[in-house]
Design a protein around this motif. Structure first.
Motif, PDB file in Angstrom:
ATOM      1  N   LYS A 157       0.842  -1.191   0.000  1.00 32.31           N
ATOM      2  CA  LYS A 157       0.000   0.000   0.000  1.00 32.31           C
ATOM      3  C   LYS A 157       0.880   1.246   0.000  1.00 32.31           C
ATOM      4  CE  LYS A 157      -4.126  -1.634   2.477  1.00 32.31           C
ATOM      5  NZ  LYS A 157      -5.009  -1.400   3.646  1.00 32.31           N
ATOM      6  N   ALA A 158       0.377   2.286  -0.628  1.00 33.90           N
ATOM      7  CA  ALA A 158       1.035   3.600  -0.605  1.00 33.90           C
ATOM      8  C   ALA A 158      -0.045   4.657  -0.518  1.00 33.90           C
ATOM      9  CB  ALA A 158       1.873   3.809  -1.858  1.00 33.90           C
ATOM     10  N   ASP A 159       0.230   5.731   0.227  1.00 36.57           N
ATOM     11  CA  ASP A 159      -0.689   6.862   0.152  1.00 36.57           C
ATOM     12  C   ASP A 159      -0.170   7.853  -0.881  1.00 36.57           C
ATOM     13  OD1 ASP A 159       1.195   8.609   1.328  1.00 36.57           O
ATOM     14  OD2 ASP A 159       0.298   8.474   3.312  1.00 36.57           O
ATOM     15  N   LYS A 160      -0.929   8.868  -1.149  1.00 38.01           N
ATOM     16  CA  LYS A 160      -0.595   9.779  -2.234  1.00 38.01           C
ATOM     17  C   LYS A 160       0.611  10.657  -1.932  1.00 38.01           C
ATOM     18  CE  LYS A 160      -5.173   9.736  -4.339  1.00 38.01           C
ATOM     19  NZ  LYS A 160      -6.385  10.519  -4.736  1.00 38.01           N
ATOM     20  N   ASN A 161       1.106  10.612  -0.690  1.00 36.03           N
ATOM     21  CA  ASN A 161       2.356  11.282  -0.359  1.00 36.03           C
ATOM     22  C   ASN A 161       3.559  10.351  -0.509  1.00 36.03           C
ATOM     23  OD1 ASN A 161       1.494  13.870   0.125  1.00 36.03           O
ATOM     24  ND2 ASN A 161       1.307  13.617   2.351  1.00 36.03           N
ATOM     25  N   GLY A 162       3.305   9.089  -0.884  1.00 37.25           N
ATOM     26  CA  GLY A 162       4.398   8.143  -1.086  1.00 37.25           C
ATOM     27  C   GLY A 162       4.800   7.351   0.132  1.00 37.25           C
ATOM     28  N   ILE A 185      11.048   4.663  -7.751  1.00 38.43           N
ATOM     29  CA  ILE A 185       9.758   4.389  -8.385  1.00 38.43           C
ATOM     30  C   ILE A 185       9.145   3.192  -7.680  1.00 38.43           C
ATOM     31  CG2 ILE A 185       8.552   3.866 -10.538  1.00 38.43           C
ATOM     32  CD1 ILE A 185      11.074   4.904 -12.011  1.00 38.43           C
ATOM     33  N   VAL A 186       7.924   3.345  -7.204  1.00 39.69           N
ATOM     34  CA  VAL A 186       7.268   2.304  -6.426  1.00 39.69           C
ATOM     35  C   VAL A 186       6.060   1.767  -7.178  1.00 39.69           C
ATOM     36  CG1 VAL A 186       6.104   1.729  -4.266  1.00 39.69           C
ATOM     37  CG2 VAL A 186       8.013   3.359  -4.270  1.00 39.69           C
ATOM     38  N   GLU A 187       6.068   0.460  -7.412  1.00 36.45           N
ATOM     39  CA  GLU A 187       4.868  -0.227  -7.892  1.00 36.45           C
ATOM     40  C   GLU A 187       4.113  -0.712  -6.662  1.00 36.45           C
ATOM     41  OE1 GLU A 187       3.780  -4.448 -10.019  1.00 36.45           O
ATOM     42  OE2 GLU A 187       5.524  -3.355 -10.782  1.00 36.45           O
ATOM     43  N   THR A 188       2.850  -0.367  -6.550  1.00 33.01           N
ATOM     44  CA  THR A 188       2.081  -0.699  -5.356  1.00 33.01           C
ATOM     45  C   THR A 188       0.740  -1.322  -5.711  1.00 33.01           C
ATOM     46  OG1 THR A 188       1.119   0.197  -3.315  1.00 33.01           O
ATOM     47  CG2 THR A 188       1.154   1.658  -5.236  1.00 33.01           C
ATOM     48  N   ARG A 189       0.305  -2.251  -4.873  1.00 32.49           N
ATOM     49  CA  ARG A 189      -0.985  -2.891  -5.109  1.00 32.49           C
ATOM     50  C   ARG A 189      -2.136  -1.897  -4.951  1.00 32.49           C
ATOM     51  NH1 ARG A 189       1.365  -7.262  -1.944  1.00 32.49           N
ATOM     52  NH2 ARG A 189       1.687  -9.082  -3.292  1.00 32.49           N
ATOM     53  N   GLU A 190      -1.961  -0.974  -4.026  1.00 31.26           N
ATOM     54  CA  GLU A 190      -3.072  -0.082  -3.694  1.00 31.26           C
ATOM     55  C   GLU A 190      -2.552   1.312  -3.377  1.00 31.26           C
ATOM     56  OE1 GLU A 190      -6.853   0.040  -0.524  1.00 31.26           O
ATOM     57  OE2 GLU A 190      -5.402  -1.618  -0.484  1.00 31.26           O
ATOM     58  N   ILE A 191      -3.239   2.329  -3.878  1.00 32.26           N
ATOM     59  CA  ILE A 191      -2.924   3.725  -3.553  1.00 32.26           C
ATOM     60  C   ILE A 191      -4.114   4.295  -2.792  1.00 32.26           C
ATOM     61  CG2 ILE A 191      -2.372   6.014  -4.455  1.00 32.26           C
ATOM     62  CD1 ILE A 191      -1.166   4.646  -6.911  1.00 32.26           C
ATOM     63  N   VAL A 192      -3.857   4.809  -1.594  1.00 28.93           N
ATOM     64  CA  VAL A 192      -4.923   5.317  -0.737  1.00 28.93           C
ATOM     65  C   VAL A 192      -4.713   6.805  -0.463  1.00 28.93           C
ATOM     66  CG1 VAL A 192      -5.237   3.056   0.321  1.00 28.93           C
ATOM     67  CG2 VAL A 192      -3.707   4.711   1.405  1.00 28.93           C
ATOM     68  N   LEU A 197      -3.368   5.536   6.048  1.00 28.06           N
ATOM     69  CA  LEU A 197      -2.390   4.609   6.611  1.00 28.06           C
ATOM     70  C   LEU A 197      -2.083   5.001   8.050  1.00 28.06           C
ATOM     71  CD1 LEU A 197       0.213   4.229   3.704  1.00 28.06           C
ATOM     72  CD2 LEU A 197      -1.768   2.786   4.200  1.00 28.06           C
ATOM     73  N   ASP A 198      -2.084   4.028   8.932  1.00 28.77           N
ATOM     74  CA  ASP A 198      -1.711   4.264  10.322  1.00 28.77           C
ATOM     75  C   ASP A 198      -0.238   4.676  10.358  1.00 28.77           C
ATOM     76  OD1 ASP A 198      -0.944   4.120  12.995  1.00 28.77           O
ATOM     77  OD2 ASP A 198      -2.163   2.350  13.403  1.00 28.77           O
ATOM     78  N   PRO A 199       0.065   5.869  10.853  1.00 30.44           N
ATOM     79  CA  PRO A 199       1.464   6.325  10.853  1.00 30.44           C
ATOM     80  C   PRO A 199       2.392   5.441  11.673  1.00 30.44           C
ATOM     81  CG  PRO A 199       0.086   7.780  12.165  1.00 30.44           C
ATOM     82  CD  PRO A 199      -0.841   6.873  11.420  1.00 30.44           C
ATOM     83  N   ASN A 200       1.840   4.647  12.590  1.00 34.87           N
ATOM     84  CA  ASN A 200       2.663   3.741  13.389  1.00 34.87           C
ATOM     85  C   ASN A 200       3.123   2.529  12.590  1.00 34.87           C
ATOM     86  OD1 ASN A 200       2.490   5.017  16.107  1.00 34.87           O
ATOM     87  ND2 ASN A 200       0.301   4.656  15.808  1.00 34.87           N
TER      88      ASN A 200
END
Length: 216
Positions: A157-162, A185-192, A197-200
């Motif tokens: 998973k990745a958020d839109k800030n990377g 460059i990151v290939e990710t299954r999911e972009i949220v 994403l829990d910062p912890n």
């Protein structure tokens, strides 16, 4: 904010002669769609830094089969007979590095260290051409950092800030490689969305990531 791009646009960032780090351990955690796109593009004369040479039909092994690497720096190549053949026939320069040393060379390059000392390889072929430093009557090899032009990383998973999360053992080399290269460059299954994403439980902060592409 990290930029989300297409696979095709991502391949435009990798050019002939680049030094490329690719995450994965026996292809587990390898960005397969990016690899497939680079096979199709036909980019060549690359230097690969990876844990291994993948399989002939999986991971970076697909690029090995197309002879897209002039040099490979890896811990082992035993799962890919084509890599072994290219090494024995002098078609590809392959430098085998102890696995822990390789991981630390990548980390040192990412965090600006000039090198590190390790006893691994003392008294073996690994020590050839390297400085040996004695501390408290014990010998160490001075291992220098590795740096890459581009790191190709796979995340769950990745958020839109990377900011990135990996799934279990898919983390392997991805985390240290993400911090290393000039362009990551990151290939990710999911972009949220940012905040989802829990910062912890963020494994790689977005400051290291330049581009995201949507994978599986």
């Amino acid at each position: 904010m990290c930029k989300t791009i297409t696979i095709k646009d991502a391949t435009k960032l990798i050019n002939d002669g680049d030094i490329v780090m690719v995450g994965g351990f026996m292809a587990n955690g390898t960005p397969e769609k990016l690899i497939d796109a680079l096979v199709e593009k036909g980019v060549k004369n690359l230097t690969l830094i990876c844990n291994d040479a993948g399989f002939p039909d999986k991971g970076v092994g697909k690029m090995v089969a197309q002879k897209q690497f002039s040099t490979i720096i890896a811990s082992h190549i035993g799962l890919n007979r084509e890599a072994g053949r290219q090494m024995n026939d002098g078609e590809t320069v392959i430098n085998l590095v102890p696995q822990g040393t390789l991981a630390e060379q990548i980390r040192a390059g990412g965090f600006g260290l000039g090198g590190f000392l390790t006893p691994t390889g003392i008294g073996t072929l690994v020590e050839e051409g390297k400085d040996i430093i004695t501390i408290d009557d014990k010998e160490y090899l001075l291992e220098k950092p590795l740096k890459a032009d581009v790191a190709l990383v796979f995340a769950n998973k990745a958020d839109k800030n990377g900011n990135l999360q990996y799934s279990g053992s898919e983390n392997n080399f991805n985390q240290v490689m993400a911090s290393n290269a000039t362009t990551t460059i990151v290939e990710t299954r999911e972009i949220v969305e940012v905040g989802d994403l829990d910062p912890n439980f963020i494994h790689t902060p977005g400051i290291f990531v330049n581009y995201l592409v949507k994978g599986e």
